[in-house]
Design an enzyme around this catalytic site. Structure first.
Site, PDB file in Angstrom:
ATOM      1  N   HIS A  24      -3.631  -4.957   0.159  1.00 15.76           N
ATOM      2  CA  HIS A  24      -3.344  -5.353   1.501  1.00 15.76           C
ATOM      3  C   HIS A  24      -3.203  -6.929   1.554  1.00 15.76           C
ATOM      4  CE1 HIS A  24      -2.715  -1.656   3.750  1.00 15.76           C
ATOM      5  NE2 HIS A  24      -3.456  -1.195   3.034  1.00 15.76           N
ATOM      6  N   GLU A  40      -1.673  -8.697   3.365  1.00 11.94           N
ATOM      7  CA  GLU A  40      -1.368  -9.153   4.870  1.00 11.94           C
ATOM      8  C   GLU A  40      -2.883  -9.386   5.282  1.00 11.94           C
ATOM      9  OE1 GLU A  40      -1.194  -6.189   4.044  1.00 11.94           O
ATOM     10  OE2 GLU A  40      -2.370  -5.056   5.465  1.00 11.94           O
ATOM     11  N   CYS A  96       0.895  -1.083   0.149  1.00 10.01           N
ATOM     12  CA  CYS A  96      -0.038  -0.035   0.024  1.00 10.01           C
ATOM     13  C   CYS A  96       0.739   1.227  -0.232  1.00 10.01           C
ATOM     14  CB  CYS A  96      -1.021  -0.031   1.205  1.00 10.01           C
ATOM     15  SG  CYS A  96      -2.151   1.124   1.059  1.00 10.01           S
TER      16      CYS A  96
END
Ligand code: MN
Length: 251
Positions: free
Chosen positions: A217, A219, A111
């Site tokens: 994102h 993660e 990001c």
């Protein structure tokens, strides 16, 4: 030995009368742990000598998400819709990103991190997608839904890219929590994924080393919503742990 992965911290303000905190969201730490790395939070220290001491200990660098980069870093005036900036964080992350690429230390940008990579290497950013790109998609949709795992738009992955090879697909849906994006691509980076509105959603370094930036994102997806993203973190951590890298560090 697990590779030591530095996660560059952001500044968090909770109450006006409290000093700010340096830290990061648990999902970054979880993703590195799952991939077999040892995560280490790196505070944005103001002097470059200390920063260098911290950086030298790392086997890899994770540039995590966060607010906007001060536009002066890429020679632009602030746009009316520029979000919150964190000059201390900029001053720590931009040199670390440049060192990592120049010295072949694996770096993964997420990001804000893809934006840091691009600016560090000489690229520029759209400061506010809705007001600067005509007919753009809602790139902040997952944020507006208050759901990090909300799949907001498709990605189209470039043939021959590391990301396409890892994910094993040409297209996939991703979350989207950003209002800025790569504008002019930095020398040394190539675009490897696009949203349907052609906004650049991932970049890779042109050399052999592990240099990857993603605008989504992963993660927040790897833990369950889309486990395919575990492969990205595994590839990153593995590249930090190779004997060659260890030998290079010892030299
Ligand atoms: Mn997006």
């Amino acid at each position: 030995m697990k590779p030591l992965i530095g996660i560059s911290c952001g500044t968090f303000h909770d109450r006006d009368w409290c000093p700010p905190s340096f830290g990061h969201r648990q999902t970054y730490v979880d993703a590195i742990l799952r991939a077999g790395g040892a995560p280490l939070l790196i505070p944005p220290v103001p002097d470059e000598l200390t920063l260098r001491i911290l950086f030298d200990r790392l086997d890899g660098l994770l540039l995590a998400g966060g607010g906007d980069i001060a536009p002066a870093n890429y020679g632009a005036e602030p746009h009316a819709n520029l979000g919150t900036v964190d000059p201390l964080r900029d001053s720590a992350e931009l040199p670390m990103a440049r060192w990592a690429v120049a010295e072949g230390k694996p770096v993964l940008g997420i990001c804000r991190g893809i934006q840091v990579l691009n600016v560090a290497l000489g690229g520029t950013l759209y400061q506010d997608i809705p007001s600067e790109i005509e007919n753009a998609l809602a790139h902040n949709l997952s944020y507006e839904r208050e759901d990090w795992t909300h799949l907001a738009h498709e990605l189209r992955l470039a043939p021959g890219s590391r990301l396409r090879q890892l994910l094993g697909v040409e297209r996939l849906l991703v979350n989207s929590l950003h209002h800025q994006a790569v504008r002019k691509l930095a020398p040394g980076l190539r675009a490897v994924a696009w949203a349907p509105d052609d906004v650049i959603e991932a970049v890779e370094g042109s050399g052999e080393g592990f240099v990857v930036g993603v605008q989504c994102h992963p993660e927040a997806l790897q833990g369950g919503a889309d486990p395919r993203w575990q492969r990205l973190f595994a590839a990153f951590v593995n590249s930090c742990g190779t004997e060659q890298r260890r030998a290079a560090r010892a030299a």
